[in-house]
Design an enzyme around this catalytic site. Structure first.
Site, PDB file in Angstrom:
ATOM      1  CE  LYS A 112      -0.307   4.577  -9.318  1.00 41.47           C
ATOM      2  NZ  LYS A 112       0.308   5.740  -8.653  1.00 41.47           N
ATOM      3  CE  LYS A 193      -0.057   5.455 -17.592  1.00 38.28           C
ATOM      4  NZ  LYS A 193       0.128   6.337 -16.549  1.00 38.28           N
ATOM      5  CE  LYS A 196       7.889   5.709 -13.467  1.00 44.45           C
ATOM      6  NZ  LYS A 196       8.490   6.836 -12.729  1.00 44.45           N
TER       7      LYS A 196
HETATM    8  P1  AMP Z   1       5.521   8.672 -13.718  1.00 41.24           P
HETATM    9  O1  AMP Z   1       6.153   7.658 -14.579  1.00 41.24           O
HETATM   10  O2  AMP Z   1       4.128   8.278 -13.342  1.00 41.24           O
HETATM   11  O3  AMP Z   1       6.350   9.141 -12.563  1.00 41.24           O
HETATM   12  O4  AMP Z   1       5.333   9.918 -14.664  1.00 41.24           O
HETATM   13  C1  AMP Z   1       6.288  10.918 -14.871  1.00 41.24           C
HETATM   14  C2  AMP Z   1       5.839  11.861 -15.967  1.00 41.24           C
HETATM   15  O5  AMP Z   1       5.821  11.168 -17.227  1.00 41.24           O
HETATM   16  C3  AMP Z   1       4.426  12.428 -15.784  1.00 41.24           C
HETATM   17  O6  AMP Z   1       4.412  13.775 -16.200  1.00 41.24           O
HETATM   18  C4  AMP Z   1       3.591  11.568 -16.703  1.00 41.24           C
HETATM   19  O7  AMP Z   1       2.441  12.234 -17.153  1.00 41.24           O
HETATM   20  C5  AMP Z   1       4.553  11.299 -17.837  1.00 41.24           C
HETATM   21  N1  AMP Z   1       4.222  10.033 -18.521  1.00 41.24           N
HETATM   22  C6  AMP Z   1       4.200   8.795 -17.954  1.00 41.24           C
HETATM   23  N2  AMP Z   1       3.870   7.862 -18.867  1.00 41.24           N
HETATM   24  C7  AMP Z   1       3.685   8.520 -20.043  1.00 41.24           C
HETATM   25  C8  AMP Z   1       3.324   8.098 -21.374  1.00 41.24           C
HETATM   26  N3  AMP Z   1       3.095   6.822 -21.662  1.00 41.24           N
HETATM   27  N4  AMP Z   1       3.229   9.051 -22.333  1.00 41.24           N
HETATM   28  C9  AMP Z   1       3.459  10.363 -22.047  1.00 41.24           C
HETATM   29  N5  AMP Z   1       3.802  10.812 -20.817  1.00 41.24           N
HETATM   30  C10 AMP Z   1       3.909   9.914 -19.825  1.00 41.24           C
END
Ligand code: AMP
Ligand code: TRP
Length: 329
Positions: A112, A193, A196
């Site tokens: 980031k 990966k 978002k």
């Molecule tokens: P965030 O989008 O960073 O707020 O992540 C929310 C949750 O989704 C966390 O537990 C992350 O580890 C999970 N997560 C985010 N991106 C992925 C992905 N590409 N595959 C699996 N889990 C994900």
């Protein structure tokens, strides 16, 4: 007493099937077995600039998505981080026992920070706040996707350091990763990966994407030049599609092999699109019902915050006492 579970997501960007398969789906599964708190971590979201009106709306959207996925607010708490001020209070105490070097080593921080011209202090502190979220509720289990594993190791390091400096205070939280779907990759680029913050069409399938958009993204997914599925030699794109299918269907490895071995990629993609859409459609219907009921989400958030606040206050009181900070006798 049932062991406590804590997890959260940031109200930024659009939740996608990676968030669902990596985290949300497992939250739903374990909520009958444990005492669960699911958080919308708005204080984490503002570590990078968020347009205020959009952030405010996003918080309720994420709460609606949790509920639509099957989180039952009669059973689990669904709360907003900034509604319980103890998160920030404990974060400060933990900051004071955390070496900067530990934070500078975090891979998400490095990624980031590399994207910013000027790096805000919040970005560096991000994992300390996450440690506070978890330790505040003495959570024993934290269900997350694979990308959060390093932050959880750091959480344990911080807890250990606090405990050894000031005496036993925090429960040591364990990381819980799903066996299938802990790391869903981008459809357009299976080397990164699914994220978002990536907005390109064809990268992700959003949980609120219309079915035809979801189908299009899956049909265009990057594969490789082999003629069909070869389980002894899976390219990353094909492996990712199979993972998505398996995580949604719940099939065993055996069932997957029998069904997909030798299948042409076009047919594989069609079946992946079918299984994803079969889950998205009822999910989106529930989401619309939940959001259509005026005041419902706000009520759930208020009741949950009210319910968890005493737990948070008790931990802050204990941590203050351990550190010698001022508390009423
Ligand atoms: P965030 O989008 O960073 O707020 O992540 C929310 C949750 O989704 C966390 O537990 C992350 O580890 C999970 N997560 C985010 N991106 C992925 C992905 N590409 N595959 C699996 N889990 C994900
Ligand atoms: N950092 C997590 C993510 O981006 C979100 C998060 C904040 C979290 N606090 C948490 C996850 C506590 C689990 C437990 O995915």
């Amino acid at each position: 007493m049932r062991a406590r579970v804590f997890s959260g997501m940031q109200p930024s960007g659009n939740l996608h099937i990676g968030n669902y398969l990596g985290a949300l789906k497992n939250w739903v599964r374990i909520q009958q077995e444990y005492e669960c708190i699911f958080c919308i971590v708005d204080l984490h979201a503002v570590t990078v600039y968020q347009e205020p009106a959009a952030l405010r709306a996003k918080i309720e959207e994420i709460a609606g998505l949790y509920l639509a996925a099957g989180i039952d607010p009669q059973v689990s708490a669904v709360m907003v981080q900034s509604a319980v001020p103890e998160h920030a209070e404990l974060a400060w105490m933990l900051t004071c026992v955390t070496p900067v070097g530990w934070l500078e080593r975090m891979t998400q921080y490095k990624a980031k920070a590399a994207k910013q011209e000027s790096v805000g202090d919040g970005l560096l502190q991000y994992p300390v706040l996450m440690a506070a979220d978890i330790l505040l509720y003495q959570a024993a289990i934290v269900p997350v996707g694979d990308d959060q594993a390093q932050h959880l190791e750091l959480t344990r390091d911080i807890a250990q350091r606090f405990n050894s400096l000031y005496g036993e205070t925090f429960v040591m939280p364990a990381t819980s990763l799903p066996s299938v779907g802990a790391r869903i990759m981008g459809l357009d680029d299976p080397q990164v990966k699914m994220s978002k913050s990536e907005t390109g069409a064809g990268h992700a399938v959003g949980l609120l994407d219309p079915p035809d958009k979801a189908r299009k993204a899956i049909m265009r997914a990057t594969t490789d030049s082999a003629p069909g599925v070869d389980f002894d030699n899976l390219g990353p794109g094909v492996a990712n599609l199979l993972t998505i299918y398996q995580a949604f269907s719940g099939w065993t490895d055996d069932q997957m092999r029998k069904h997909f071995a030798g299948m042409r990629y076009g047919d594989l993609k069609k079946q992946v699109a079918d299984v994803v859409i079969a889950h998205l459609e009822p999910f989106q219907k529930r989401y619309r019902e939940i959001m259509g009921e005026r005041g419902y989400v706000a009520r759930v958030l208020a009741e949950s915050a009210f319910r968890v606040r005493p737990l948070a206050a008790a931990t802050v009181e204990l941590a203050k006492r351990r550190m010698g900070l001022y508390t009423a006798e």
